[in-house]
Design a protein around this motif. Structure first.
Motif, short mmCIF file in Angstrom:
data_model
loop_
_atom_site.label_atom_id
_atom_site.label_comp_id
_atom_site.label_asym_id
_atom_site.label_seq_id
_atom_site.Cartn_x
_atom_site.Cartn_y
_atom_site.Cartn_z
N GLU A 113 1.96 23.48 16.00
CA GLU A 113 1.95 22.10 16.49
C GLU A 113 0.81 21.31 15.85
N SER A 114 -0.35 21.94 15.71
CA SER A 114 -1.49 21.27 15.07
C SER A 114 -1.18 20.91 13.62
N LEU A 115 -0.61 21.87 12.89
CA LEU A 115 -0.27 21.62 11.48
C LEU A 115 0.82 20.58 11.34
N GLU A 116 1.81 20.63 12.24
CA GLU A 116 2.87 19.61 12.19
C GLU A 116 2.30 18.23 12.45
N GLY A 117 1.34 18.14 13.38
CA GLY A 117 0.69 16.86 13.67
C GLY A 117 -0.09 16.34 12.47
N GLN A 118 -0.84 17.23 11.80
CA GLN A 118 -1.57 16.85 10.61
C GLN A 118 -0.62 16.40 9.50
N GLN A 119 0.49 17.12 9.36
CA GLN A 119 1.48 16.80 8.34
C GLN A 119 2.08 15.42 8.60
N ALA A 120 2.40 15.14 9.85
CA ALA A 120 2.97 13.83 10.21
C ALA A 120 1.95 12.72 9.97
N ALA A 121 0.68 12.99 10.33
CA ALA A 121 -0.38 11.99 10.15
C ALA A 121 -0.61 11.69 8.68
N ALA A 122 -0.55 12.73 7.84
CA ALA A 122 -0.76 12.54 6.39
C ALA A 122 0.40 11.74 5.81
N GLY A 123 1.59 11.97 6.33
CA GLY A 123 2.78 11.24 5.88
C GLY A 123 3.11 11.50 4.43
N GLY A 124 4.37 11.60 4.14
CA GLY A 124 4.82 11.73 2.76
C GLY A 124 4.82 13.15 2.24
N GLY A 125 5.13 13.24 0.98
CA GLY A 125 5.24 14.54 0.33
C GLY A 125 6.59 15.16 0.61
N SER A 126 6.93 16.12 -0.22
CA SER A 126 8.19 16.84 -0.05
C SER A 126 8.13 18.12 -0.86
N ALA A 127 9.03 19.03 -0.55
CA ALA A 127 9.11 20.27 -1.31
C ALA A 127 10.52 20.83 -1.20
N THR A 128 10.99 21.40 -2.31
CA THR A 128 12.28 22.08 -2.33
C THR A 128 12.08 23.43 -2.97
N LEU A 129 12.43 24.47 -2.24
CA LEU A 129 12.32 25.85 -2.72
C LEU A 129 13.73 26.43 -2.81
N THR A 130 14.05 26.99 -3.96
CA THR A 130 15.33 27.69 -4.15
C THR A 130 15.02 29.11 -4.57
N VAL A 131 15.54 30.06 -3.82
CA VAL A 131 15.39 31.49 -4.15
C VAL A 131 16.77 32.09 -4.11
N GLY A 132 17.19 32.60 -5.27
CA GLY A 132 18.56 33.11 -5.37
C GLY A 132 19.53 31.97 -5.13
N ASP A 133 20.43 32.14 -4.17
CA ASP A 133 21.42 31.10 -3.88
C ASP A 133 21.09 30.30 -2.61
#
Length: 192
Positions: free
Chosen positions: A61-81
């Motif tokens: 919850e703490s990390l999600e709150g920090q992530q929301a406060a920072a706003g932005g960014g994205s990531a896409t990870l593909t492993v195998g299919d």
């Protein structure tokens, strides 16, 4: 500041603390006074797991709150299919910001009970994807590291930074299987 969540060490620490607390006092005196006493290890394990789950939930919850406060960014990870997309990320650059000697970069992104973590530090390059909502029976547990790279005969330095843009191609080990056969994976991420 990004923190890698790993409940295994927390569970072990909580179990040890609870075991010591349950045993408290002089063990030889306690056992001699009650020779038929038994330690309810199942109850201790359940308590430790519940405590670890609470700690993991609070940290998430703490990390999600920090992530929301920072706003932005994205990531896409593909492993195998399989592909996982994360909307939002926390990034940190350098020892001072990360708070770890030898640290160059880390990225953490939490979404739908999963945590993507990317790191370049004194231990090398690594990428992990973990189910942090259900650490007892995880749906995913993937890791790319110097170990998996050396097994696949590829470069152990696979995370490439270009400012806040991150790309990587690396072999991943699926820790939910007994196989050590690496699975090719790619990561594309942007820091906020």
């Amino acid at each position: 500041m990004s923190v890698r969540l790993s409940t295994r060490p927390a569970l072990m620490l909580v179990s040890l603390v609870m075991l010591v607390a349950a045993c408290g006092g002089d063990a030889s005196t306690d056992v001699a006074a009650t020779p038929d006493a038994t330690l309810d290890t199942e109850a201790l394990q359940q308590d430790a797991e519940a405590t670890a789950a609470t700690l993991a939930e609070n940290l998430t919850e703490s990390l999600e709150g920090q992530q929301a406060a920072a706003g932005g960014g994205s990531a896409t990870l593909t492993v195998g299919d399989q592909t996982w997309t994360f909307n939002g990320a926390l990034c940190a650059f350098g020892e001072e910001m990360i708070g770890q000697e030898g640290a160059v970069f880390n990225l953490s992104s939490i979404q739908d009970g999963l945590q993507l973590y990317v790191s370049i530090d004194s231990f090398g390059h690594s990428i992990t994807l973990n189910d942090i909502a259900n650490f007892q029976d995880p749906s995913v547990d993937l890791e790319a590291s110097g170990f998996s790279a050396s097994m696949a005969g590829t470069s152990e330095e696979f995370v490439e930074l270009d400012g806040g843009h991150v790309e990587a191609t690396a072999p991943f080990i699926d820790d939910l299987t007994d196989s050590l056969d690496p699975i090719e994976g790619t990561l594309v991420a942007d820091c906020p």
